[in-house]
Design a protein around this motif. Structure first.
Motif, PDB file in Angstrom:
ATOM      1  N   ALA A  23      14.041   1.274  -7.239  1.00  7.37           N
ATOM      2  CA  ALA A  23      15.018   1.249  -6.283  1.00  7.37           C
ATOM      3  C   ALA A  23      14.533   0.473  -5.129  1.00  7.37           C
ATOM      4  O   ALA A  23      15.216  -0.165  -4.419  1.00  7.37           O
ATOM      5  N   MET A  24      13.014   0.660  -4.786  1.00  8.36           N
ATOM      6  CA  MET A  24      12.589  -0.397  -3.993  1.00  8.36           C
ATOM      7  C   MET A  24      12.546  -1.670  -4.107  1.00  8.36           C
ATOM      8  O   MET A  24      13.089  -2.297  -3.302  1.00  8.36           O
ATOM      9  N   ILE A  25      12.387  -1.907  -5.508  1.00  4.66           N
ATOM     10  CA  ILE A  25      12.480  -3.492  -5.720  1.00  4.66           C
ATOM     11  C   ILE A  25      13.951  -4.056  -5.495  1.00  4.66           C
ATOM     12  O   ILE A  25      14.359  -5.053  -5.171  1.00  4.66           O
ATOM     13  N   SER A  64       0.659  -1.202  -0.030  1.00  6.50           N
ATOM     14  CA  SER A  64       0.152   0.000   0.186  1.00  6.50           C
ATOM     15  C   SER A  64       0.778   1.334  -0.107  1.00  6.50           C
ATOM     16  O   SER A  64       0.407   2.362  -0.444  1.00  6.50           O
ATOM     17  N   MET A  65       2.093   1.408   0.524  1.00  5.73           N
ATOM     18  CA  MET A  65       2.723   2.292   0.817  1.00  5.73           C
ATOM     19  C   MET A  65       3.575   2.691  -0.264  1.00  5.73           C
ATOM     20  O   MET A  65       4.510   3.519  -0.638  1.00  5.73           O
ATOM     21  N   PHE A  66       3.733   1.591  -1.210  1.00  6.88           N
ATOM     22  CA  PHE A  66       4.638   1.438  -2.431  1.00  6.88           C
ATOM     23  C   PHE A  66       4.146   2.683  -3.237  1.00  6.88           C
ATOM     24  O   PHE A  66       5.168   3.457  -3.758  1.00  6.88           O
ATOM     25  N   LEU A  94      11.269   6.394   0.322  1.00  6.60           N
ATOM     26  CA  LEU A  94      10.101   7.627   0.568  1.00  6.60           C
ATOM     27  C   LEU A  94      10.699   8.958   1.234  1.00  6.60           C
ATOM     28  O   LEU A  94      10.581   9.775   0.896  1.00  6.60           O
ATOM     29  N   SER A  95      11.518   8.447   2.466  1.00  7.51           N
ATOM     30  CA  SER A  95      12.186   9.644   2.969  1.00  7.51           C
ATOM     31  C   SER A  95      13.345  10.047   2.153  1.00  7.51           C
ATOM     32  O   SER A  95      13.293  11.785   2.121  1.00  7.51           O
ATOM     33  N   ILE A  96      14.001   9.500   1.317  1.00  7.49           N
ATOM     34  CA  ILE A  96      14.880  10.271   0.415  1.00  7.49           C
ATOM     35  C   ILE A  96      14.179  11.009  -0.375  1.00  7.49           C
ATOM     36  O   ILE A  96      14.828  12.098  -1.085  1.00  7.49           O
ATOM     37  N   SER A  97      13.326  10.413  -1.144  1.00  7.39           N
ATOM     38  CA  SER A  97      12.781  11.175  -2.170  1.00  7.39           C
ATOM     39  C   SER A  97      11.941  12.369  -1.805  1.00  7.39           C
ATOM     40  O   SER A  97      12.061  13.610  -2.401  1.00  7.39           O
ATOM     41  N   LEU A  98      11.302  12.285  -0.769  1.00 11.35           N
ATOM     42  CA  LEU A  98      10.513  13.443  -0.059  1.00 11.35           C
ATOM     43  C   LEU A  98      11.420  14.465   0.242  1.00 11.35           C
ATOM     44  O   LEU A  98      11.393  15.646  -0.086  1.00 11.35           O
ATOM     45  N   THR A  99      12.549  14.233   0.752  1.00 12.16           N
ATOM     46  CA  THR A  99      13.750  15.227   1.163  1.00 12.16           C
ATOM     47  C   THR A  99      14.366  15.954  -0.028  1.00 12.16           C
ATOM     48  O   THR A  99      14.432  16.918  -0.047  1.00 12.16           O
TER      49      THR A  99
END
Length: 257
Positions: A85-87, A42-44, A105-110
């Motif tokens: 990257a997640m995969i 879901s958070m993907f 998620l954290s790297i992308s948002l930052t």
């Protein structure tokens, strides 16, 4: 054809564009949402939607213009990179799925926030509107946006329809899919690509922060009514369409994101 539909609605032209546009985006996102929710990812979609911010910023820095098509291309590339990257972190880095999602998620948002802040500090008047990719702006939709969403949404739903049995097998019994000779990575690529498409279609309307809601909430609601995947996909799309249209109208009337 789109103009005819808009004219037939008992709404002003701007409101009709918002209602139809957000309904189309909501239907596509809702129908594709099961690809994430039923595979416990879901958070993907959330990580991918946050990843679009850096793509939008880089596309603007490279071109110096806030052209929607160029910005969406940048968003598509960055969302795909975040997904893969997640995969890769799961398969190669041997991280748990939730840990891989958290890292990306954290790297992308930052990175996205830093780049958007840098662009805003330059005082470049051409960057007006970039923040809509963070919070969304349904009122900014046009007939062209609706046409693009219809075409890309039709392509995505056609892929789901044609490959329905394979996607269903990979979702509920990945071991059988592998034994049957279908590489699991290929299914991952297809399902990830479809989710990326849904994210890119909706991010300018809903915003990167809440795009995950349009992927997950309709599926959760539809699962209260049915457990059959063949019924869940269209029902989830219908819930997404209703929520999208209602949210779009509320956003436009109240002048809120």
């Amino acid at each position: 054809m789109i103009g005819t539909v808009l004219a037939a609605l008992p709404l002003s032209y701007p409101d009709a564009v918002v209602v139809v546009g957000t309904a189309v985006v909501g239907f596509v996102a809702g129908a594709l949402g099961p690809l994430a929710v039923l595979r416990r990812r879901s958070m993907f979609g959330d990580a991918m939607s946050h990843g679009t911010l850096s793509g939008v910023a880089v596309a603007f820095l490279l071109t110096g213009a806030a052209v929607p098509e160029t910005l969406l291309l940048g968003a598509t590339v960055s969302a795909a990179l975040a997904a893969f990257a997640m995969i890769a972190l799961e398969r190669v880095g041997r991280l748990r799925p939730d840990a891989a999602i958290g890292v990306v998620l954290s790297i992308s948002l930052t990175l996205g926030i830093v780049l958007l802040t840098h662009i805003a500090d330059t005082g470049d008047s051409a960057q007006a509107g970039l923040n809509t990719y963070l919070l969304g702006q349904a009122a900014g939709m046009t007939e062209r946006d609706i046409a693009v969403a219809l075409v890309l949404g039709a392509v995505a739903l056609t892929v789901v329809t044609v490959g329905f049995r394979l996607l269903r097998s990979a979702t509920f019994d990945p071991g059988f899919t592998a034994v049957a000779g279908v590489p699991t990575w290929a299914v991952d690529v297809v399902s990830t690509g479809l989710l990326a498409l849904a994210v890119v279609l909706g991010v300018r309307t809903v915003g990167a922060i809440l795009m995950v809601a349009l992927l997950v909430a309709p599926v959760v609601a539809a699962r209260q009514v049915t457990r059959r995947l063949s019924a869940l996909v269209p029902l989830s799309g219908l819930v997404g369409a209703v929520c999208g249209a209602a949210g779009g109208m509320l956003s436009g009337r109240a002048e809120l994101p």
